[in-house]
Scaffold this active site. Sequence first.
Site, PDB file in Angstrom:
ATOM      1  N   HIS A  15       9.521   6.108  -3.391  1.00 34.70           N
ATOM      2  CA  HIS A  15      10.064   5.730  -2.082  1.00 34.70           C
ATOM      3  C   HIS A  15      11.316   4.865  -2.238  1.00 34.70           C
ATOM      4  O   HIS A  15      12.355   5.128  -1.644  1.00 34.70           O
ATOM      5  CB  HIS A  15       8.986   4.966  -1.324  1.00 34.70           C
ATOM      6  CG  HIS A  15       8.278   3.924  -2.151  1.00 34.70           C
ATOM      7  ND1 HIS A  15       7.573   4.246  -3.294  1.00 34.70           N
ATOM      8  CD2 HIS A  15       8.211   2.583  -2.059  1.00 34.70           C
ATOM      9  CE1 HIS A  15       7.086   3.150  -3.828  1.00 34.70           C
ATOM     10  NE2 HIS A  15       7.462   2.120  -3.109  1.00 34.70           N
TER      11      HIS A  15
ATOM     12  N   LYS B 159      11.260  -5.268  -8.819  1.00 33.51           N
ATOM     13  CA  LYS B 159      12.117  -4.462  -7.956  1.00 33.51           C
ATOM     14  C   LYS B 159      13.553  -4.441  -8.464  1.00 33.51           C
ATOM     15  O   LYS B 159      14.208  -3.400  -8.479  1.00 33.51           O
ATOM     16  CB  LYS B 159      12.070  -5.007  -6.524  1.00 33.51           C
ATOM     17  CG  LYS B 159      10.826  -4.548  -5.808  1.00 33.51           C
ATOM     18  CD  LYS B 159      10.466  -5.332  -4.593  1.00 33.51           C
ATOM     19  CE  LYS B 159      11.550  -5.472  -3.593  1.00 33.51           C
ATOM     20  NZ  LYS B 159      11.060  -6.111  -2.355  1.00 33.51           N
TER      21      LYS B 159
ATOM     22  N   ASP C 219      12.462  -3.336   2.696  1.00 35.33           N
ATOM     23  CA  ASP C 219      11.113  -3.683   3.108  1.00 35.33           C
ATOM     24  C   ASP C 219      10.284  -2.425   2.923  1.00 35.33           C
ATOM     25  O   ASP C 219      10.707  -1.328   3.303  1.00 35.33           O
ATOM     26  CB  ASP C 219      11.100  -4.153   4.571  1.00 35.33           C
ATOM     27  CG  ASP C 219       9.912  -5.073   4.832  1.00 35.33           C
ATOM     28  OD1 ASP C 219       9.329  -5.593   3.859  1.00 35.33           O
ATOM     29  OD2 ASP C 219       9.562  -5.272   6.008  1.00 35.33           O
ATOM     30  N   THR C 220       9.133  -2.599   2.301  1.00 37.46           N
ATOM     31  CA  THR C 220       8.294  -1.452   1.968  1.00 37.46           C
ATOM     32  C   THR C 220       6.895  -1.655   2.494  1.00 37.46           C
ATOM     33  O   THR C 220       6.386  -2.775   2.510  1.00 37.46           O
ATOM     34  CB  THR C 220       8.226  -1.269   0.436  1.00 37.46           C
ATOM     35  OG1 THR C 220       9.527  -0.977  -0.051  1.00 37.46           O
ATOM     36  CG2 THR C 220       7.291  -0.135   0.048  1.00 37.46           C
TER      37      THR C 220
END
Length: 196
Positions: A181, A17, A73-74
Site C-alpha cells: 500500500h 517507514k 496515514d495508513t
Amino acid sequence: MINIPQKLVFATNNVHKLKEVQAILGNAFQLLSLHDIGFIAEIPEDYETLEENAMQKARYVFSRTGYSCFADDTGLEVEALNGEPGVYSARYAGEDKKSTENIKKLLMKLNGVENRNARFRTVIALTLSGKDYLFEGTVNGKIIDSPNGFDGFGYDPVFIPDGYNQTFAQMPLALKNSISHRGMAISKLVDFLKKQ
Ligand code: IMP
C-alpha cells in the site's frame, strides 16, 4: 511549472517507514525526516479519515518550517469489522500503541469469523509550493489466525497479501515494498513529482 524541491520532508520519525520510502525514492529526491530538520513538536492527528489526518500533518509541518512536505496515514481495514481498525490502527488496543496488543485485539475480534478479507490503505498528502495533493495505495489480503514472521512492523505478522503465501513479516523488505500500500502510494507521489 512547479519548481520541484530537491529537499522534501517526510513528516515522520518512524525509522521503518523512512527506510521503506527511501528505498522506493532512490536518489531522485533528498528525503529529510522531522528529526533531520530538528522538528520536535508533536503533530496533531485529530480527524476520522486517513485523508484529513495526512493533510493535517503535511500542512502543519509546511506552515511551521516552510519545507515542502508530505505525510502519510495508513489504516488496516478489515471487511468483517466494517473497516476497523482503520484510522485507529496504531492505537487500536490503547494509547501506548503496542503492535502485539493491537494484533491480539484484532485476532480476538476475528475469532471464529470466516471472512478474513482485509486491506491496507495508505493516503499520502503532499503540500508542494503551497498546493495540496493526495495519493492513495491499497493492498488486499487476508488476516491469518496467529502471527507469523519477525520482520516489518504493525500488523505485518498477521497479513498475507493476495497472491502470496507469506505474511508481510516473512517477506524480504524489497518484496513488501514492491507490492505494498505504501509502496503504491509512494510510486504515485514520485510519478507526480517527476512530471512537474
Ligand atoms: P501510520 O499511519 O503509517 O502510522 O500507520 C498506522 C498504523 O497502521 C501503524 O501503527 C501500524 O499499526 C499500521 N500499519 C501501517 N503501515 C503498516 C504496514 O506496512 N504493515 C503493518 N502495519 C502497518
